[in-house]
Design a protein around this motif. Structure first.
Motif, PDB file in Angstrom:
ATOM      1  N   SER A  37       1.070  -0.750  -0.083  1.00  0.00           N
ATOM      2  CA  SER A  37      -0.281   0.277   0.008  1.00  0.00           C
ATOM      3  C   SER A  37       0.594   1.175   0.423  1.00  0.00           C
ATOM      4  N   SER A  38       2.404   1.093  -0.109  1.00  0.00           N
ATOM      5  CA  SER A  38       3.220   2.358  -0.015  1.00  0.00           C
ATOM      6  C   SER A  38       4.074   2.329  -1.485  1.00  0.00           C
ATOM      7  N   VAL A  39       3.144   1.730  -2.261  1.00  0.00           N
ATOM      8  CA  VAL A  39       4.560   2.113  -3.305  1.00  0.00           C
ATOM      9  C   VAL A  39       4.316   3.305  -4.571  1.00  0.00           C
ATOM     10  N   ALA A  40       4.981   3.852  -4.977  1.00  0.00           N
ATOM     11  CA  ALA A  40       5.227   4.771  -5.834  1.00  0.00           C
ATOM     12  C   ALA A  40       5.618   4.417  -7.322  1.00  0.00           C
ATOM     13  N   LYS A  41       5.122   5.513  -8.083  1.00  0.00           N
ATOM     14  CA  LYS A  41       5.670   5.700  -9.557  1.00  0.00           C
ATOM     15  C   LYS A  41       6.059   6.636  -9.977  1.00  0.00           C
ATOM     16  N   GLY A  48       8.521  14.336  -8.435  1.00  0.00           N
ATOM     17  CA  GLY A  48       7.999  13.850  -7.380  1.00  0.00           C
ATOM     18  C   GLY A  48       7.377  12.263  -8.030  1.00  0.00           C
ATOM     19  N   TYR A  49       6.562  11.881  -6.575  1.00  0.00           N
ATOM     20  CA  TYR A  49       6.073  10.416  -7.407  1.00  0.00           C
ATOM     21  C   TYR A  49       4.603  10.041  -7.045  1.00  0.00           C
ATOM     22  N   ILE A  50       4.279   9.776  -7.425  1.00  0.00           N
ATOM     23  CA  ILE A  50       2.784   9.033  -7.145  1.00  0.00           C
ATOM     24  C   ILE A  50       2.138   8.066  -6.140  1.00  0.00           C
ATOM     25  N   ALA A  51       2.082   8.053  -5.149  1.00  0.00           N
ATOM     26  CA  ALA A  51       1.527   6.980  -4.218  1.00  0.00           C
ATOM     27  C   ALA A  51       0.407   6.163  -4.728  1.00  0.00           C
ATOM     28  N   THR A  52       0.022   5.070  -3.813  1.00  0.00           N
ATOM     29  CA  THR A  52      -1.362   4.647  -4.091  1.00  0.00           C
ATOM     30  C   THR A  52      -2.771   5.618  -4.005  1.00  0.00           C
ATOM     31  N   ARG A  53      -3.629   5.409  -4.396  1.00  0.00           N
ATOM     32  CA  ARG A  53      -4.795   6.037  -3.758  1.00  0.00           C
ATOM     33  C   ARG A  53      -4.598   7.642  -4.676  1.00  0.00           C
ATOM     34  N   TRP A  74      10.814   3.941 -10.138  1.00  0.00           N
ATOM     35  CA  TRP A  74       9.567   2.762  -8.712  1.00  0.00           C
ATOM     36  C   TRP A  74       9.922   3.036  -7.729  1.00  0.00           C
ATOM     37  N   ILE A  75       9.375   3.411  -6.414  1.00  0.00           N
ATOM     38  CA  ILE A  75      10.288   2.588  -5.392  1.00  0.00           C
ATOM     39  C   ILE A  75       9.251   2.595  -3.604  1.00  0.00           C
ATOM     40  N   GLU A  95      11.255  -3.170  -8.474  1.00  0.00           N
ATOM     41  CA  GLU A  95      10.563  -3.121  -9.596  1.00  0.00           C
ATOM     42  C   GLU A  95       9.040  -3.620  -9.728  1.00  0.00           C
ATOM     43  N   PRO A  96       8.243  -2.671 -11.155  1.00  0.00           N
ATOM     44  CA  PRO A  96       7.278  -2.914 -11.006  1.00  0.00           C
ATOM     45  C   PRO A  96       6.263  -4.540 -11.217  1.00  0.00           C
TER      46      PRO A  96
END
Length: 116
Positions: A37-41, A48-53, A74-75, A95-96
């Motif tokens: 639930s804490s991954v981001a692209k 920056g990054y766009i995380a879940t939700r 990806w992080i 890695e996605p």
């Protein structure tokens, strides 16, 4: 980070031998199973990054990855905190395809633009 020190591994997977990179990626995959639930692209601008939700997050300035010129696409973050901005702390590159392998039941797939 304590796990890496105990196992005498470096945190940076881009340096070192192949065995060490495999060990670090294995640790990241294991941790990812609990932090899905804490991954981001990276966002479209690459700043920056766009995380879940659909949360816009930035890597915490004290992080090693925040200081790198070339950040991973990806992080995963151990925690996402909201202060003056929303920060991702204790981040690591992923890695996605790892997400697809670990939690396929949580993914939503869409198909479009059929061609005949």
């Amino acid at each position: 980070m304590g796990i890496l020190r105990e196992q005498k591994l470096r945190n940076n997977t881009s340096f070192g031998d192949a065995k060490e990179a495999v060990k670090v990626s294995s640790i990241h995959r294991a941790v990812l199973a609990g932090l899905v639930s804490s991954v981001a692209k990276t966002d479209k601008e690459g700043t920056g990054y766009i995380a879940t939700r659909n949360r816009a997050v930035t890597i915490f300035p004290g992080s090693v990855l925040a200081k790198k010129k070339r950040r991973p696409e990806w992080i995963m973050a151990q925690e996402i905190i909201e202060t003056s901005r929303t920060f991702a702390r204790s981040v690591g590159p992923i890695e996605p395809r790892w997400i697809e392998e670990l939690v396929p039941h949580l993914l939503k797939r869409t198909y479009g633009n059929p061609r005949f």
